[in-house]
Design a protein around this motif. Sequence first.
Motif, short mmCIF file in Angstrom:
data_model
loop_
_atom_site.label_atom_id
_atom_site.label_comp_id
_atom_site.label_asym_id
_atom_site.label_seq_id
_atom_site.Cartn_x
_atom_site.Cartn_y
_atom_site.Cartn_z
N ILE A 24 14.46 19.62 0.22
CA ILE A 24 13.17 20.27 -0.05
C ILE A 24 12.06 19.25 0.16
N ASN A 25 10.96 19.73 0.74
CA ASN A 25 9.86 18.86 1.16
C ASN A 25 8.55 19.39 0.58
N PRO A 26 7.79 18.55 -0.14
CA PRO A 26 6.59 19.07 -0.81
C PRO A 26 5.52 19.51 0.20
N VAL A 27 4.92 20.68 -0.05
CA VAL A 27 3.85 21.15 0.84
C VAL A 27 2.56 21.39 0.08
N GLU A 28 2.65 21.52 -1.26
CA GLU A 28 1.42 21.74 -2.02
C GLU A 28 1.63 21.38 -3.48
N PHE A 29 0.58 20.75 -4.07
CA PHE A 29 0.61 20.48 -5.50
C PHE A 29 -0.31 21.47 -6.18
N ILE A 30 0.21 22.12 -7.21
CA ILE A 30 -0.56 23.19 -7.84
C ILE A 30 -1.07 22.70 -9.19
N GLY A 31 -2.38 22.88 -9.41
CA GLY A 31 -2.99 22.35 -10.63
C GLY A 31 -3.46 23.43 -11.58
N ASP A 32 -3.76 23.02 -12.82
CA ASP A 32 -4.34 23.96 -13.77
C ASP A 32 -5.86 23.85 -13.72
N GLU A 33 -6.55 24.53 -14.63
CA GLU A 33 -8.02 24.58 -14.55
C GLU A 33 -8.66 23.23 -14.86
N ASN A 34 -7.90 22.30 -15.49
CA ASN A 34 -8.46 20.97 -15.78
C ASN A 34 -8.12 19.93 -14.71
N THR A 63 0.83 -1.21 0.00
CA THR A 63 0.00 0.00 0.00
C THR A 63 0.86 1.26 0.00
N PRO A 64 0.74 2.08 -1.03
CA PRO A 64 1.63 3.24 -1.12
C PRO A 64 1.27 4.33 -0.11
N ARG A 65 2.28 5.01 0.40
CA ARG A 65 2.05 6.19 1.24
C ARG A 65 1.94 7.41 0.33
N LEU A 66 1.06 8.30 0.71
CA LEU A 66 0.88 9.52 -0.10
C LEU A 66 1.43 10.71 0.67
N VAL A 67 1.84 11.74 -0.05
CA VAL A 67 2.23 12.98 0.61
C VAL A 67 0.96 13.62 1.15
N ASN A 68 1.00 14.03 2.40
CA ASN A 68 -0.18 14.64 2.99
C ASN A 68 -0.17 16.14 2.71
N ALA A 69 -0.51 16.50 1.48
CA ALA A 69 -0.49 17.91 1.10
C ALA A 69 -1.63 18.17 0.13
N PRO A 70 -2.16 19.39 0.11
CA PRO A 70 -3.28 19.69 -0.78
C PRO A 70 -2.92 19.42 -2.24
N GLY A 71 -3.89 18.93 -3.00
CA GLY A 71 -3.67 18.72 -4.44
C GLY A 71 -3.11 17.37 -4.79
N VAL A 72 -3.00 16.48 -3.80
CA VAL A 72 -2.31 15.21 -4.07
C VAL A 72 -3.08 14.32 -5.07
N ASN A 73 -4.38 14.59 -5.27
CA ASN A 73 -5.14 13.78 -6.23
C ASN A 73 -5.27 14.44 -7.60
N LEU A 74 -4.49 15.47 -7.86
CA LEU A 74 -4.51 16.07 -9.19
C LEU A 74 -4.09 15.04 -10.23
N ASN A 75 -4.57 15.23 -11.44
CA ASN A 75 -4.12 14.34 -12.52
C ASN A 75 -2.64 14.56 -12.77
N GLY A 76 -1.97 13.48 -13.16
CA GLY A 76 -0.53 13.59 -13.42
C GLY A 76 0.29 13.30 -12.18
N ILE A 77 -0.37 13.08 -11.03
CA ILE A 77 0.36 12.70 -9.82
C ILE A 77 0.16 11.20 -9.59
N TYR A 78 1.25 10.48 -9.63
CA TYR A 78 1.22 9.03 -9.47
C TYR A 78 1.89 8.64 -8.16
N THR A 79 1.46 7.52 -7.59
CA THR A 79 2.33 6.86 -6.62
C THR A 79 3.34 6.09 -7.47
N ALA A 80 4.51 5.83 -6.91
CA ALA A 80 5.51 5.06 -7.66
C ALA A 80 4.94 3.71 -8.03
#
Lengths: 481, 291
Positions: free
Chosen positions: A354-364, A254-271
Amino acid sequence: MAVRRKLIKERVPTPERPAEERVKDFAEVNLGYTFELAVKEAERCLQCPYDYAPCIKGCPVHINIPGFISKLVEYRDDPDKAVKEALNVIWACNSLPATTGRVCPQEDQCEMNCVMGKVGDKINIGKLERFVADYAREKGIDEELLFEIIPKIEKKGQSVAIIGAGPAGLTAAGELAKLGYDVTIYEALHEAGGVLMYGIPEFRLPKSIVESEIEKLKKLGVKILTDHVVGRTVTIEELLEEYDAVFIGSGAGTPRLVNAPGVNLNGIYTANEFLTRVNLMKAYKFPEYDTPVYVGKKVIVIGAGNTAMDAARSARRFGADVTITYRRGPEDVSARIEEVHHAKEEGIKFEYFINPVEFIGDENGKVKAVKFEKMKALEEKDSRGKRKIVGTGEYVTLEADTVIIAIGKHPNRLIVNTPGLKVERGKIVVDENLMTSIPGVFAGGDAIRGEATVILAMGDGRKAAKAIHEYLTKKREGQNA
Amino acid sequence: MPYKILDKKELAMNEVWYKIHAPHVAKKVQPGQFVIVRAFPNGERIPLTPVTWDRDEGWITLITFVRGKTTMRMANELKPGDELLNVAGPLGNPAPMKKFGKILAIGMITGIVEVFPIAKAWQEAGNEVTTLHVSPNPMVILKEEFENAVSRHIVEGFDLQPGWGMNEIAQELVKRAVAKVKELLENEHFDMILTVGPAGGQKAVFNVVKEFGIPMHADLHPIMVDATGMCGACRVTVGGEVKFACIDGPGFDAYKVDWDELIHRSGFYAPMERLALETYLKQLQAQGGEQ
Ligand SMILES: Cc1cc2nc3c(=O)[nH]c(=O)nc-3n(C[C@H](O)[C@H](O)[C@H](O)COP(=O)(O)OP(=O)(O)OC[C@H]3O[C@@H](n4cnc5c(N)ncnc54)[C@H](O)[C@@H]3O)c2cc1C
Ligand SMILES: Cc1cc2nc3c(=O)[nH]c(=O)nc-3n(C[C@H](O)[C@H](O)[C@H](O)COP(=O)(O)OP(=O)(O)OC[C@H]3O[C@@H](n4cnc5c(N)ncnc54)[C@H](O)[C@@H]3O)c2cc1C
Ligand code: SF4
Ligand code: SF4
Ligand code: FES
């Protein structure tokens, strides 16, 4: 022991495909030794006595390393015989040498304290092990050896169910079959092999090798039921009614996810998803193969373990510009040295602290950038001996159209939810014989350790097989008495 | 592990029914659960829903809507006597089985097949179940089966217009579903609503249901790869938390689902899926040309 005339300080190199060539395909990077080269490297070994040899102590399954190396030199005039003898020594402790020779972190294990290191390069134990296994497979010597073993197997009339066909389950299955038990593996996916099949890429561990290991198990009489998800298709309780013992080798999938906003945006994969699409489903051959994967121009990989290296190097093979980001520094990178080295050669960049704190998405709803906090290391060490890190309050934003999260995994939830099975922090609890809180149910590999290594999983599989054999011997004798 | 296709037929336009020998699934499957099917060596793993099954005889039935490369290839290339390479499962959690009272269960086009086992079981559990099938007329299926299984079955059908593509059909579907659900909810009392994916239509229906404040169970259709909890492809946000639909779902409380995120995620591969389909169609043409 014959006195060597001369110390050869330098390692005999193994040929590797140049980085510019290999980033264009998924074929294997390191080409391995020929027999001639292997003998030359074998000759460098000082043949330390068995009780002393630090290489044997460093190997988690204690392969008699000088023992197998000496066979290559001793029978140098008869390569087939040399390899057969060497393989026989290796098989006493390790049934998947083609795999471990490729993926073990040798620098921290067998090769770590090799005596040759005091005067020159350490012996290239991993590549020698790989050579023996590869040569044996290509010439059918491994099967020959197997067919010598099979007629000697005495059937015990008892049966064992194995959950998961990763290195732990496969090893336990092989050992138990050799001891005469009827073994059935229950595997959730459509192919056996576990991480070896869905996680580690073709360019590091060709799938044909894993497949050949599985064929050998089948020849030993092991039955493999793919598409069977334990916890859904059948429960552990039901397995216990049908089999005399059960081994859980369900890994830490079971993959661990980064606990940060935007983690379910398209283009974000677990390894795991990325590598499963690429390796198991062969998305690198899309649309010849049906499963797609999206690799943009700029790829960010989060994490610095083996999984991160594999994801990064796979993405690179789609032509992307790839950056590995890590919240700690270079000294704490946990991937094998060879993989880090290969990744750098292939043009992969590294950004530390560097440690991820937010994933930024476009309008889609598709990722376009990742915001990171800059970190700094303190002198103080944490429980794992790594320097503690803290945020600095400063941020940096990196553009990315694909992000791959590789920050670790938990054991499979379907299994750990079994009633009566003792679990601590997601890991199955076992006693010194690898028996779980349910009598007759044993466990090993990543399911009890969290993310560990192939060789530790195999070691557990072997140890559990012994313990199961003892347990079932008692059961048999109890019934006969 | 090959699974024999015992029977196959086209039920209606673009809707294909398969009877598959899969004893390990037949033995265990519960309404609300699904399987993963792999049909071709270079093929995808796709989630499908057992519609009926026989535990003793060891078979399940599946109905696919021919929408992309995999479902089309299955329709074109598989015949009775052939084998599916893999049928994994059953997967996901069973739908909650209890007495809710009066239930409205909604399916659009082939979505209705997933409603069938749940609606039937709910009726058997003592509920009064109304099923609503919104579909183009040439794609209406399982009418008799529903009529025999539940208190009332409503077909909200419409004719296809020349020149309509998938988009126009989808718009009409949503329009019809929303209007019919509104009408039903305004005139009758329901205690529970069920919908199944895809997410676009579900969200539209949810927006109506929400106004009436009726509890709603939504079976979600995110894209799945392994469906064993290993990859995270199927992640959805429910109640502000990330859930994996394949092992935490597929059914969730519709009020807690982040619908827009689900809609975005479900459509992510559309351009690549189109490419796969077009490449396949070209291959078919080329083969046809050779003959
Ligand atoms: C990308 C990647 C790279 C790695 N690189 C290295 C490396 O270079 N060197 C190294 O030593 N280690 C490496 N590792 C770690 C190593 O692969 C693992 O430690 C090892 O595979 C663990 O073996 P296992 O048998 O315990 O579990 P796994 O290999 O995870 O196998 C578990 C199997 O159980 C199955 N399963 C799970 N749940 C169920 C269920 N409910 N029912 C039925 N089946 C189930 C899974 O599908 C899987 O096939 C890497 C890991 C990854 C992910
Ligand atoms: C739990 C569950 C149960 C389902 N039951 C049924 C069923 O009984 N009958 C039926 O016809 N369909 C069912 N589906 C949908 C079915 O999986 C898709 O129709 C199928 O994957 C389409 O594959 P394709 O190659 O033909 O089309 P593609 O061109 O690949 O895809 C068309 C669309 O189908 C969806 N889809 C594609 N791949 C997947 C995937 N791996 N997982 C989920 N959705 C995907 C996407 O929204 C995509 O845009 C179910 C889906 C889920 C999640
Ligand atoms: S199994 Fe791994 S650690 Fe042991 S000798 Fe082989 S490569 Fe070294
Ligand atoms: S420690 Fe090094 S030199 Fe000594 S036996 Fe092992 S491999 Fe050979
Ligand atoms: S589909 Fe992979 S975790 Fe759900």
